[in-house]
Design a protein around this motif. Structure first.
Motif, PDB file in Angstrom:
ATOM      1  N   SER A 116       1.033  -1.461   0.002  1.00 41.42           N
ATOM      2  CA  SER A 116       0.349  -0.121  -0.048  1.00 41.42           C
ATOM      3  C   SER A 116       0.950   1.027   0.099  1.00 41.42           C
ATOM      4  O   SER A 116       0.623   2.091   0.007  1.00 41.42           O
ATOM      5  CB  SER A 116      -0.868  -0.132   0.789  1.00 41.42           C
ATOM      6  N   ALA A 117       1.979   0.884   0.130  1.00 41.98           N
ATOM      7  CA  ALA A 117       2.860   2.527   0.463  1.00 41.98           C
ATOM      8  C   ALA A 117       4.006   2.612  -1.118  1.00 41.98           C
ATOM      9  O   ALA A 117       4.329   4.098  -1.279  1.00 41.98           O
ATOM     10  CB  ALA A 117       4.614   1.648   0.890  1.00 41.98           C
ATOM     11  N   ALA A 118       2.743   1.648  -2.109  1.00 40.12           N
ATOM     12  CA  ALA A 118       4.181   2.434  -3.428  1.00 40.12           C
ATOM     13  C   ALA A 118       2.944   3.260  -4.479  1.00 40.12           C
ATOM     14  O   ALA A 118       1.780   3.918  -3.945  1.00 40.12           O
ATOM     15  CB  ALA A 118       3.376   0.846  -4.437  1.00 40.12           C
ATOM     16  N   PRO A 119       3.764   4.004  -4.302  1.00 37.89           N
ATOM     17  CA  PRO A 119       3.571   5.687  -4.711  1.00 37.89           C
ATOM     18  C   PRO A 119       2.300   5.509  -6.533  1.00 37.89           C
ATOM     19  O   PRO A 119       2.563   4.430  -6.756  1.00 37.89           O
ATOM     20  CB  PRO A 119       5.575   6.339  -5.424  1.00 37.89           C
ATOM     21  N   PHE A 120       2.086   6.393  -6.139  1.00 40.34           N
ATOM     22  CA  PHE A 120       0.509   6.655  -7.404  1.00 40.34           C
ATOM     23  C   PHE A 120       1.447   6.994  -8.277  1.00 40.34           C
ATOM     24  O   PHE A 120       2.195   7.930  -8.399  1.00 40.34           O
ATOM     25  CB  PHE A 120      -0.118   7.517  -6.865  1.00 40.34           C
ATOM     26  N   VAL A 121       1.502   6.008  -9.528  1.00 40.93           N
ATOM     27  CA  VAL A 121       2.071   6.662 -10.765  1.00 40.93           C
ATOM     28  C   VAL A 121       1.456   7.029 -11.868  1.00 40.93           C
ATOM     29  O   VAL A 121       1.798   7.514 -13.090  1.00 40.93           O
ATOM     30  CB  VAL A 121       2.936   6.712 -11.082  1.00 40.93           C
ATOM     31  N   GLY A 122      -0.349   7.091 -11.734  1.00 38.97           N
ATOM     32  CA  GLY A 122      -1.011   7.231 -12.645  1.00 38.97           C
ATOM     33  C   GLY A 122      -1.222   7.044 -13.386  1.00 38.97           C
ATOM     34  O   GLY A 122      -0.239   5.279 -13.536  1.00 38.97           O
ATOM     35  N   LEU A 123      -0.738   7.024 -14.794  1.00 40.22           N
ATOM     36  CA  LEU A 123      -1.119   6.311 -15.957  1.00 40.22           C
ATOM     37  C   LEU A 123       0.812   6.430 -16.311  1.00 40.22           C
ATOM     38  O   LEU A 123       1.078   5.976 -18.061  1.00 40.22           O
ATOM     39  CB  LEU A 123      -0.992   7.230 -17.186  1.00 40.22           C
ATOM     40  N   GLY A 124       1.482   6.802 -15.885  1.00 38.98           N
ATOM     41  CA  GLY A 124       2.393   6.149 -15.794  1.00 38.98           C
ATOM     42  C   GLY A 124       3.278   4.695 -16.600  1.00 38.98           C
ATOM     43  O   GLY A 124       3.955   4.930 -17.752  1.00 38.98           O
ATOM     44  N   ASN A 125       2.528   4.234 -15.657  1.00 39.93           N
ATOM     45  CA  ASN A 125       3.257   2.760 -15.962  1.00 39.93           C
ATOM     46  C   ASN A 125       2.802   2.182 -17.907  1.00 39.93           C
ATOM     47  O   ASN A 125       3.555   2.032 -19.281  1.00 39.93           O
ATOM     48  CB  ASN A 125       2.527   1.393 -15.998  1.00 39.93           C
ATOM     49  N   PHE A 126       1.059   3.579 -18.208  1.00 42.67           N
ATOM     50  CA  PHE A 126       0.996   2.477 -19.198  1.00 42.67           C
ATOM     51  C   PHE A 126       1.339   3.251 -20.364  1.00 42.67           C
ATOM     52  O   PHE A 126       1.567   3.400 -21.809  1.00 42.67           O
ATOM     53  CB  PHE A 126      -0.586   3.138 -19.611  1.00 42.67           C
ATOM     54  N   ARG A 127       2.420   5.057 -19.471  1.00 39.61           N
ATOM     55  CA  ARG A 127       3.068   5.977 -21.136  1.00 39.61           C
ATOM     56  C   ARG A 127       4.135   4.891 -21.084  1.00 39.61           C
ATOM     57  O   ARG A 127       4.712   4.953 -22.573  1.00 39.61           O
ATOM     58  CB  ARG A 127       3.338   6.546 -20.003  1.00 39.61           C
ATOM     59  N   VAL A 128       4.879   4.730 -19.947  1.00 37.22           N
ATOM     60  CA  VAL A 128       6.309   3.431 -20.680  1.00 37.22           C
ATOM     61  C   VAL A 128       6.171   2.230 -21.552  1.00 37.22           C
ATOM     62  O   VAL A 128       6.871   2.236 -21.763  1.00 37.22           O
ATOM     63  CB  VAL A 128       6.550   2.917 -19.288  1.00 37.22           C
ATOM     64  N   THR A 129       4.277   1.367 -21.309  1.00 40.65           N
ATOM     65  CA  THR A 129       4.578   0.497 -22.256  1.00 40.65           C
ATOM     66  C   THR A 129       3.805   0.817 -23.076  1.00 40.65           C
ATOM     67  O   THR A 129       4.543  -0.144 -24.737  1.00 40.65           O
ATOM     68  CB  THR A 129       3.159  -0.223 -21.515  1.00 40.65           C
ATOM     69  N   LEU A 130       3.552   2.053 -24.007  1.00 38.74           N
ATOM     70  CA  LEU A 130       3.245   1.830 -25.343  1.00 38.74           C
ATOM     71  C   LEU A 130       3.677   2.957 -25.694  1.00 38.74           C
ATOM     72  O   LEU A 130       3.788   3.356 -27.066  1.00 38.74           O
ATOM     73  CB  LEU A 130       1.928   2.700 -24.366  1.00 38.74           C
ATOM     74  N   ASP A 131       4.472   3.457 -25.325  1.00 46.82           N
ATOM     75  CA  ASP A 131       6.117   4.694 -26.045  1.00 46.82           C
ATOM     76  C   ASP A 131       6.228   3.141 -26.959  1.00 46.82           C
ATOM     77  O   ASP A 131       7.954   2.369 -26.190  1.00 46.82           O
ATOM     78  CB  ASP A 131       7.010   4.564 -25.322  1.00 46.82           C
ATOM     79  N   PHE A 132       6.147   2.578 -27.733  1.00 51.08           N
ATOM     80  CA  PHE A 132       6.855   1.865 -28.434  1.00 51.08           C
ATOM     81  C   PHE A 132       7.904   1.991 -29.577  1.00 51.08           C
ATOM     82  O   PHE A 132       8.845   1.569 -29.911  1.00 51.08           O
ATOM     83  CB  PHE A 132       6.175   1.647 -30.673  1.00 51.08           C
ATOM     84  N   ASN A 133       8.780   3.632 -28.991  1.00 50.78           N
ATOM     85  CA  ASN A 133      10.458   3.547 -29.488  1.00 50.78           C
ATOM     86  C   ASN A 133      10.909   3.654 -28.228  1.00 50.78           C
ATOM     87  O   ASN A 133      12.817   2.960 -28.292  1.00 50.78           O
ATOM     88  CB  ASN A 133      10.208   5.052 -29.869  1.00 50.78           C
ATOM     89  N   SER A 134      10.539   2.977 -27.078  1.00 49.76           N
ATOM     90  CA  SER A 134      11.214   2.988 -26.145  1.00 49.76           C
ATOM     91  C   SER A 134      11.749   1.277 -25.808  1.00 49.76           C
ATOM     92  O   SER A 134      10.419   0.438 -26.748  1.00 49.76           O
ATOM     93  CB  SER A 134      10.454   3.204 -25.112  1.00 49.76           C
ATOM     94  N   PRO A 135      12.775   0.529 -25.769  1.00 52.27           N
ATOM     95  CA  PRO A 135      12.822  -0.846 -25.241  1.00 52.27           C
ATOM     96  C   PRO A 135      11.815  -1.745 -24.930  1.00 52.27           C
ATOM     97  O   PRO A 135      11.314  -2.547 -25.455  1.00 52.27           O
ATOM     98  CB  PRO A 135      14.346  -1.471 -24.768  1.00 52.27           C
ATOM     99  N   ILE A 136      10.811  -0.622 -23.274  1.00 49.27           N
ATOM    100  CA  ILE A 136      10.408  -1.856 -23.029  1.00 49.27           C
ATOM    101  C   ILE A 136       8.674  -1.502 -24.533  1.00 49.27           C
ATOM    102  O   ILE A 136       8.836  -2.870 -24.196  1.00 49.27           O
ATOM    103  CB  ILE A 136       9.854  -1.040 -21.897  1.00 49.27           C
ATOM    104  N   GLY A 137       8.257  -0.507 -24.581  1.00 49.36           N
ATOM    105  CA  GLY A 137       7.685  -0.616 -25.247  1.00 49.36           C
ATOM    106  C   GLY A 137       7.805  -1.532 -26.800  1.00 49.36           C
ATOM    107  O   GLY A 137       6.338  -2.160 -27.984  1.00 49.36           O
ATOM    108  N   GLY A 138       8.586  -1.054 -27.570  1.00 51.48           N
ATOM    109  CA  GLY A 138       9.246  -1.801 -29.035  1.00 51.48           C
ATOM    110  C   GLY A 138       9.223  -3.302 -28.055  1.00 51.48           C
ATOM    111  O   GLY A 138       8.442  -4.106 -29.485  1.00 51.48           O
TER     112      GLY A 138
END
Lengths: 279, 329
Positions: B76-98
């Motif tokens: 429960s202490a994990a910080p709220f990052v909003g849609l941050g995880n989705f942004r990383v995932t859907l950025d297809f130019n980054s290694p993770i999204g790609g």
């Protein structure tokens, strides 16, 4: 009705090809467990150079297969028993009663089947860890946790198939039992269940197979002492030289209970699908 | 199995509605208690909540958090990052999204091939086994055997067969048929995709056969007799009777096969271990890797949620399209 000869020829050719495709891996599994080690470490050979049962003896020592086996038996049979009981009651309620939330229940339960397992894996892992933290109830890395998880996995299909079965049993049967003074519980157990027995058996086999064969959750939700065959069988390949003859022997031994059960009851399976699914 | 509600619910609800009023009266008199159905459902509801519903909601919640290994015990202490995880995932130019996009592509191809071949093998064998002949029962049993085998036992056998130097596959292809000059690798590199599809079809097509056999048994034999009397041959009967009659079955079967193969974890995991070759990096394995190797549960959850959304959309569109086509026909 006479069949033209080209149909017969095509049938023979196609079915033979499919049978070969199906049987070759099974043949490899059956024979490789009877081969001496040098046969499986050199080039492949169809016929063992000589037959030996040593792999079937040694496989129990290379990895603690016995413990994995016991774990799998306990987990799968408990999951099967619980799943069948829960599914029978749920299916009877859905089949015989019109109540608020009936459709929502059916649709929700069925749609959970389409969700990717990986979606539940991480949260369930966290939930089990935290249930332990707050209540002391140990679900993570225990057989109980696996039983709860697996029995739920087979629920949707089991409920759905049993609803189909129950629907095909005339309601007159329930009503005459109730006229004789039987309550819902007695009606279900003494009148409906015996009639729906093939469906119940098919559901039980399905629940057992689901638990026996599950890999994803077994790989995360177990530790050394609760590991099941699904993960345990892979530990043979962590050795420098994989004893493939032992792996094949072990694969055969862990397959026998489910394959025998399934093939013996396959008629009920098809009948169950016909009643439940294919309406 | 799944979402057969649309085809199955129709007749059931209609019949229920017709006699609802008489039934209600009768039920109140005989069974009395209104809580009975809910009591019967209680255990199923608790289990579904614990194992499916709550984890799903938790999964969505996790995908909005920066849930890394530091917060596993104290999530429960994990910080709220909003849609941050989705942004990383859907950025297809980054290694993770790609990599995720690549994995999705691989999975789509795998799924299409698996579903296609499974259905093709299933319908072929199902139709050819429709009329009695000597050995039919035995053949049916043989064909169903792979479906009954536990996934890990079957796939581990295949991984033995696909070994480069000691496997049966190379023995047949290279030593006996001389199709290749040198022994190809089947479990690493580009060929691993082919291996994955073959193993998956081998394991799954019996299920298609099982369902189609059940479907074929519901087609009345008189239809074929009438057609034969009108002079319809084998192909004509297949086209005009068998396939149209199987349509509702096919609608469900194809969907189930698609969802299974798209979510498949067992086949690649047992065949390749938790690090799948790039060419065979199915989405489930990919998410598993991303979550448990780096212990970044937030990111893994975001990927799972995206996968679920994708499957929901595909399923909805599929059911809409196929049901409407059926109604038009």
């Amino acid at each position: 009705m006479r069949e033209p000869s080209w149909v017969k020829v095509t049938r023979a050719v196609v079915l033979t090809a499919l049978a070969l495709f199906t049987l070759i891996p099974i043949y490899v599994m059956l024979t490789s467990g009877l081969k001496p080690l040098r046969d499986v470490q050199g080039p492949f050979r169809w016929i063992p150079s000589h037959l030996t049962v040593e792999p079937f003896v040694d496989m129990w020592h290379t990895v603690p297969l016995g413990r994995y086996f016991v774990n799998s038996v306990i987990v799968s049979s408990s999951a099967m028993a619980c799943s069948v009981v829960v599914a029978i009651f749920a299916a009877y309620a859905v089949s015989r009663y019109r109540f608020l939330g009936r459709r929502v229940f059916s649709i929700t339960v069925l749609s959970t089947q389409m969700f990717p397992g990986i979606l539940f894996l991480l949260p369930l892992f966290l939930i089990y860890v935290n249930i332990n933290k707050y209540t002391g109830l140990q679900l993570y890395a225990t057989r109980t946790g696996l039983v709860v998880t697996y029995l739920t996995f087979s629920l949707p299909f089991s409920i759905w198939m049993l609803v189909g079965y129950f629907d095909s049993i005339p309601r007159g049967l329930d009503e005459s039992a109730q006229v004789d003074g039987a309550g819902p519980l007695r009606t279900l157990i003494q009148v409906i269940l015996p009639t729906a027995l093939p469906g119940v058996v098919a559901v039980a086999v399905y629940a057992f197979m689901t638990a026996w064969g599950e890999v994803l959750f077994a790989s995360v939700m177990t530790n050394d002492s609760t590991r099941t065959l699904a993960v345990g069988l892979q530990s043979y390949s962590t050795y420098e030289d994989v004893y493939w003859n032992q792996v094949m022997a072990a694969s055969l031994v862990v397959s026998v209970p489910v394959v025998a059960g399934f093939l013996a009851l396959q008629r009920h399976f098809v009948a169950g699908l016909t009643a439940g699914a294919v309406k | 199995m799944t979402t057969v509600t649309t085809p199955a619910a129709g007749p059931g609800t209609a019949a229920g509605g017709k006699s609802a009023s008489t039934k209600k009266r009768r039920r109140r008199r005989v069974k009395g208690n209104r809580a009975t159905p809910y009591l019967m459902l209680l255990l199923a509801i608790i289990l579904e909540l614990l194992v499916h519903i709550i984890p799903m909601i938790t999964g969505v919640w996790m995908s909005l958090r920066g849930l890394t290994q530091f917060y596993i015990r104290n999530w429960s202490a994990a910080p709220f990052v909003g849609l941050g995880n989705f942004r990383v995932t859907l950025d297809f130019n980054s290694p993770i999204g790609g990599n995720l996009a690549h994995s999705l592509g691989v999975t789509a191809g795998y799924s299409a091939l698996t579903v296609g071949f499974c259905w093709l093998f299933g319908i072929t064998a199902g139709v050819l086994l429709q009329r009695p002949f000597r050995g039919r029962g035995l053949l049916r049993t043989v064909f169903l055997a792979p479906y009954a085998l536990p996934a890990y036992a079957a796939v581990i056998t295949w991984s033995f067969m696909l070994q480069r130097d000691t496997g049966a596959v190379n023995h047949v292809l290279v030593d006996e048929l001389h199709l290749f000059h040198s022994r190809p690798f089947w479990l690493i590199g580009g060929n691993s995709f082919v291996s994955l599809v073959v193993v998956s079809v081998w394991r799954t097509w019996p299920f298609a056969l099982l369902v189609l056999t059940a479907g074929l048994q519901t087609i009345p034999g008189e239809l074929y007799e009438a057609a034969a009397m009108d002079g319809a041959g084998f192909m004509r009967q297949l086209r005009s009777i068998t396939l149209p009659m199987l349509r509702p079955v096919n609608q469900v079967l194809l969907l189930v096969l698609f969802l299974w193969s798209f979510n498949d974890f067992n086949t690649p995991y047992v065949l390749f271990g938790s690090a799948a070759p790039h060419a065979a990096d199915l989405i489930s394995i990919h998410i598993y890797q991303s979550s448990f190797v780096t212990w970044n549960f937030g990111l893994g959850s975001a990927m799972s949620v995206l996968l679920l959304l994708f499957l929901l959309v595909v399923t909805a569109v599929y059911l809409y399209a196929t049901s409407r086509r059926r109604n038009d026909a």
